[in-house]
Design a protein around this motif. Sequence first.
Motif, short mmCIF file in Angstrom:
data_model
loop_
_atom_site.label_atom_id
_atom_site.label_comp_id
_atom_site.label_asym_id
_atom_site.label_seq_id
_atom_site.Cartn_x
_atom_site.Cartn_y
_atom_site.Cartn_z
N ILE A 1 -156.37 -67.01 -13.16
CA ILE A 1 -156.16 -65.79 -13.94
C ILE A 1 -157.50 -65.21 -14.40
CG2 ILE A 1 -155.14 -64.82 -16.04
CD1 ILE A 1 -152.97 -67.04 -15.81
N ILE A 2 -158.39 -66.07 -14.88
CA ILE A 2 -159.70 -65.60 -15.34
C ILE A 2 -160.48 -64.99 -14.19
CG2 ILE A 2 -161.95 -66.37 -16.24
CD1 ILE A 2 -159.78 -66.03 -18.35
N TYR A 3 -160.44 -65.59 -13.00
CA TYR A 3 -161.10 -64.99 -11.84
C TYR A 3 -160.54 -63.59 -11.57
CZ TYR A 3 -163.42 -69.37 -10.46
OH TYR A 3 -164.23 -70.48 -10.42
N SER A 4 -159.22 -63.43 -11.67
CA SER A 4 -158.60 -62.13 -11.44
C SER A 4 -159.03 -61.12 -12.50
CB SER A 4 -157.07 -62.27 -11.45
OG SER A 4 -156.62 -63.08 -10.39
N VAL A 5 -159.11 -61.57 -13.75
CA VAL A 5 -159.58 -60.70 -14.83
C VAL A 5 -161.01 -60.24 -14.55
CG1 VAL A 5 -160.21 -60.65 -17.28
CG2 VAL A 5 -158.03 -61.66 -16.57
N HIS A 6 -161.86 -61.17 -14.15
CA HIS A 6 -163.25 -60.83 -13.85
C HIS A 6 -163.35 -59.88 -12.66
CE1 HIS A 6 -165.09 -64.60 -16.01
NE2 HIS A 6 -164.45 -63.79 -16.83
N SER A 7 -162.44 -60.00 -11.71
CA SER A 7 -162.48 -59.12 -10.54
C SER A 7 -162.23 -57.66 -10.92
CB SER A 7 -161.43 -59.57 -9.51
OG SER A 7 -160.12 -59.25 -9.93
#
Length: 247
Positions: free
Chosen positions: A144-150
């Motif tokens: 989820i955090i990777y998606s937020v950062h994307s």
Amino acid sequence: IVDIEKDYIIDDSLLTNLNKYNITEAIHFSNGGGLYKALEICDEKKVILKEGRHGAGLDRNDVDAFNRIHNEYNYLNILRDIEGIVNPIEVFDEWESAFLVEEFVDGIPLTDWLTNNYPFVANADENEEFVENIMRICNKIKSIIYSVHSKGVGFGDLQPSNVLLKRDNSVVLIDLEAARALNCKGIVSIGTPGFLDTSVKNIEESDYISLISIILYCFLPIGSVNAIEKSNIGKQISYIESQYGKN
């Protein structure tokens, strides 16, 4: 005092936005405002109402809870299509406060899940099952955090109470008051002791530190001693390895 009290008398009929909701339960209070469970009167849909008060709950940058509510709504809209982030419904200003309305997530905080599932006295099989569950949960948080950062966004205040676990084993992150652009320099404006490192260069690094701290906390749910003395981390990792293995 009497005159001040008169000024605070509110005609409930004028609260047109709040009157769309029937507040059923108070979840939490802070100097920044309250957090409530509510029902939309028109269809009895469960929602969460989050209040932000003017000039209250100031963070490191002197931003109050009122403005953080609007900040959270803006970033939740940017992240609306990401699975695992709570969905916003609306934001409005009523009387002296801002109110964020979010979908109701039928789940429990990671802190409560650990209380119910941590193997305080366990055998090897129970430890193995616990490790598998924690790795599954933490990998979902990471994803989820990777998606937020994307999306060019940093979460800001990532900590166990802001991680909700649903009955279908999915993970939902809540509370993005401290969110901001990923390329924004400097430390996050507000955070939770033990899951925040003020020496980081930006919010992206802060999110990774918070994720690592959550993983440590899952395997060793103790007080935030690392916020006081970082040299304890090595001892904690050694203990975790001896209890749960190198994996």
